[in-house]
Enzyme design. Sequence first.
Site, PDB file in Angstrom:
ATOM      1  CE1 TYR A  66      94.882  50.973  52.451  1.00  0.00           C
ATOM      2  CE2 TYR A  66      94.374  52.968  51.221  1.00  0.00           C
ATOM      3  CZ  TYR A  66      93.955  51.868  51.951  1.00  0.00           C
ATOM      4  OH  TYR A  66      92.630  51.683  52.196  1.00  0.00           O
ATOM      5  CD  GLU A  68      95.567  46.463  52.342  1.00  0.00           C
ATOM      6  OE1 GLU A  68      96.067  45.598  51.594  1.00  0.00           O
ATOM      7  OE2 GLU A  68      94.377  46.820  52.273  1.00  0.00           O
ATOM      8  CG  ASP A 212      86.736  46.892  76.253  1.00  0.00           C
ATOM      9  OD1 ASP A 212      87.524  47.852  76.285  1.00  0.00           O
ATOM     10  OD2 ASP A 212      85.673  46.896  75.594  1.00  0.00           O
ATOM     11  CB  THR A 238      89.264  53.377  73.173  1.00  0.00           C
ATOM     12  OG1 THR A 238      89.044  53.665  74.549  1.00  0.00           O
ATOM     13  CG2 THR A 238      88.063  52.615  72.632  1.00  0.00           C
ATOM     14  CE  LYS A 241      85.612  55.079  74.943  1.00  0.00           C
ATOM     15  NZ  LYS A 241      84.769  53.889  75.143  1.00  0.00           N
ATOM     16  NE  ARG A 247      86.399  58.943  68.306  1.00  0.00           N
ATOM     17  CZ  ARG A 247      85.547  59.388  69.234  1.00  0.00           C
ATOM     18  NH1 ARG A 247      85.565  60.649  69.598  1.00  0.00           N
ATOM     19  NH2 ARG A 247      84.679  58.566  69.788  1.00  0.00           N
TER      20      ARG A 247
HETATM   21  C1  PLP Z   1      84.110  53.122  74.285  1.00  0.00           C
HETATM   22  C2  PLP Z   1      84.186  51.674  74.479  1.00  0.00           C
HETATM   23  C3  PLP Z   1      84.407  50.796  73.400  1.00  0.00           C
HETATM   24  C4  PLP Z   1      84.265  51.183  71.959  1.00  0.00           C
HETATM   25  O1  PLP Z   1      84.981  52.147  71.490  1.00  0.00           O
HETATM   26  P1  PLP Z   1      84.657  52.862  70.083  1.00  0.00           P
HETATM   27  O2  PLP Z   1      85.961  53.458  69.812  1.00  0.00           O
HETATM   28  O3  PLP Z   1      83.560  53.818  70.371  1.00  0.00           O
HETATM   29  O4  PLP Z   1      84.272  51.816  69.110  1.00  0.00           O
HETATM   30  C5  PLP Z   1      84.619  49.467  73.677  1.00  0.00           C
HETATM   31  N1  PLP Z   1      84.580  48.994  74.928  1.00  0.00           N
HETATM   32  C6  PLP Z   1      84.325  49.798  75.980  1.00  0.00           C
HETATM   33  C7  PLP Z   1      84.281  49.198  77.340  1.00  0.00           C
HETATM   34  C8  PLP Z   1      84.103  51.154  75.789  1.00  0.00           C
HETATM   35  O5  PLP Z   1      83.819  51.926  76.832  1.00  0.00           O
END
Ligand code: PLP
Length: 429
Positions: A66, A68, A212, A238, A241, A247
């Site tokens: 942990y 924080e 994003d 993220t 991807k 993740r």
């Molecule tokens: C996949 C995605 C997210 C969210 O990701 P999670 O890890 O599934 O919560 C946010 N913004 C965009 C543009 C995404 O494609």
Amino acid sequence: MNEADFNVEEMMVATMDAVKDTDPEIYELIKQEERRQRDKIRLIASENYVSAAVLQATGSVLTNKYSEGYPGRRYYEGQQVIDQVEALAVERAMELFGAEHVNVQPYSGSPANLAVYLAFLSPGDVILGMALPHGGHLTHGAPVSISGKYFRAQSYTLNRETGLIDYQQILEKARQYRPKIIIAGHSAYPRIIDFEQFRRIADEVGALFMVDMAHFAGLVAGGAHPSPLPWADVVTTTTHKSLRGPRGAIIMCRREYAAAIDKAVFPGLQGGPHNNTTAAMAVAFKEAATPEFADYARQIVNNSRALAEVLAKRDFQLITGGSDNHLLLIDLTNKEITGKTAAKALDRAGIVVNYNAVPFDTRKPGNPSGIRVGTAALTSRGFKEREMFQVGEWINAVVAEPENERLIEEIAADVASFCRDFPPPGIDC
Ligand SMILES: *Cc1c(COP(=O)(O)O)cnc(C)c1O
């Protein structure tokens, strides 16, 4: 085996022996999923294969700690190692993306975006993002999402004729609604975003500009997509991807926003960071900084274009006519098949995609007109243009005869044997 023979290092190599002993049911399911990932053509645009190194770091004892707070400012003792892990992840992300400040603690993309809103907005404030049915993400203000319930979310749509982002429309909506944050980024847009135009619009209305880049972060890291960092106030992504990490998510921002972002992530939104994930991120950032990863990113785009080429030849309607990134959005209306029927038939044939709305879709989201495909995962297992042509021919064959189960079975067998020549990273079964 006596104590002296006990080899800690061997134990830490991520075999599944302990899972097998303790929980044969879950072991069997993990093995099944491993085989599925090995034997299928995975075209879901948000998915990938992480390296064995990322996988092992994710499964490490760092999950037991942990912590924080932030390196050097923790609420629990015993951070001698964890502080170094997080500092390394931060340093590598800063270097990789040229960021002034990075927070590596968000649990995933959705909470990362929420943390940004928490840092800068009050409930009821206006945000402006891409509409969900046009490729925006739930967290960009969709009515069903907390981002649409707690804030007054306005959305921009794509150009009806071209399928492209309509910067003039965004400017007009920004003038009309005066958003506090303008969001660029998507989950289903096959083209490059003009961040400079967004910046100008944000400046004109005094909005914060947030990008994003969850989907295309790997392309940015590898130099195959322009970076939003020079233009945006805040960039979220993220890490799992196209970036091919564990993740999780990170938030990058200008120095002046560092304190607000950090406070929003912890204690604003989250408790303890997932240190095993942080370590795996550090590994992924190291991998993403190599020349091999730049080749990988370029190949993702080449593969996407190759797939676009073969599908266009077979009279598939590609939204925007093609792709500059890792994904294609395909309108199946002219093929007289719905997205869902196509996706289900393709899955039976060993080709995994998702059904997806297309811009101005007249069908319901539960069974829309299109499918979305992405090339990041296949590129990780070594597929190149030639293989993408084959994938395109299989897609064409299945979409033409989605009820021909004999054909579909044949293709599934061909797909599995084809895949055997391209062993994915991280899987040795
Ligand atoms: C996949 C995605 C997210 C969210 O990701 P999670 O890890 O599934 O919560 C946010 N913004 C965009 C543009 C995404 O494609």
